[in-house]
Design a protein around this motif. Sequence first.
Motif, mmCIF file in Angstrom:
data_model
loop_
_atom_site.group_PDB
_atom_site.id
_atom_site.type_symbol
_atom_site.label_atom_id
_atom_site.label_comp_id
_atom_site.label_asym_id
_atom_site.label_seq_id
_atom_site.Cartn_x
_atom_site.Cartn_y
_atom_site.Cartn_z
ATOM 1 N N VAL A 200 -9.033 -31.031 24.356
ATOM 2 C CA VAL A 200 -7.963 -31.998 23.688
ATOM 3 C C VAL A 200 -8.825 -33.213 23.415
ATOM 4 N N GLY A 204 -10.612 -31.458 19.972
ATOM 5 C CA GLY A 204 -9.402 -31.523 19.274
ATOM 6 C C GLY A 204 -8.650 -30.424 18.774
ATOM 7 N N ASP A 206 -6.903 -28.420 20.861
ATOM 8 C CA ASP A 206 -5.823 -28.260 21.509
ATOM 9 C C ASP A 206 -5.037 -29.351 21.745
ATOM 10 N N ASP A 207 -3.743 -29.456 22.199
ATOM 11 C CA ASP A 207 -3.130 -30.422 22.825
ATOM 12 C C ASP A 207 -2.623 -30.205 24.199
ATOM 13 N N TRP A 208 -1.897 -31.092 24.732
ATOM 14 C CA TRP A 208 -1.702 -30.959 26.150
ATOM 15 C C TRP A 208 -0.603 -29.608 26.489
#
Length: 256
Positions: A200, A204, A206-208
């Motif tokens: 994340v 960058g 993935d996201d949470w």
Amino acid sequence: MRIETATAPGTPGAPNEDFVAAAMPAGGHGGALVLLDGVTPPPDNGNCVHSVAWFTARLGGKLLELSVSRPDLTLAECLSAAIGVTADAHRSTCDLSHPLTPQATVVTVRWDGRELEHLVLSDSALLLEDPDGQVTAVLDDRIDRLRAAGRRVAPLRNLPGGFFTAAADPSVSAKAVTGRTPLTALRAVAALSDGAARGVEVFGVDDWTATMSLLRKVGPEALLTRVRAAEDADPDGTAVPRGKPYDDATAVLLEL
């Protein structure tokens, strides 16, 4: 209840400076978990004869013990006491005034039958997922704010207007991000060292929400594998500049 952890050094065979542990008292309805990310030391090790791994094990173990045995204390008070005990363990042999004396970031949570208490200090991450799958990241974002303002981060460690880590000063516990959440508002909790959060925060990819989904479906080991794959794709840090091409990585998942 499910607790699952995974941890790996940034370099195979090198000491892993992260620490993770959890405890659930027998017959009780509560427990606690602790994740520390040791700060890589300078060549002189901050004038300390002990390794960072020694420090994180001492501090993490004491913090977990106090978090479980002293429900009358807040987590910030537990951290303050744990820092003091750890400092006393090497005060007579080491220069604890050195700005890079062994130190660590901290994530700890404690739960009983009603609520979950949390504490985050420095740049590790805590994820809280509600019953509908909404994920909230609890972050101490001081380092990010300093960088966004164009400030040099390193000289501002544990100084007013800077950022804070758990080192030898018990008072830094007052700088931690803390809070409480009813258990009825939670489905799962995850703690990540910054090495495990790189998908994340650095790459960058993935996201949470995606990170929590991966943890719940296939576990922390899969998250570390995914981070290592991103690091392997850019082993020299050319495409994605970062402080270390590879970092110690630790993740822990708590499903309620």
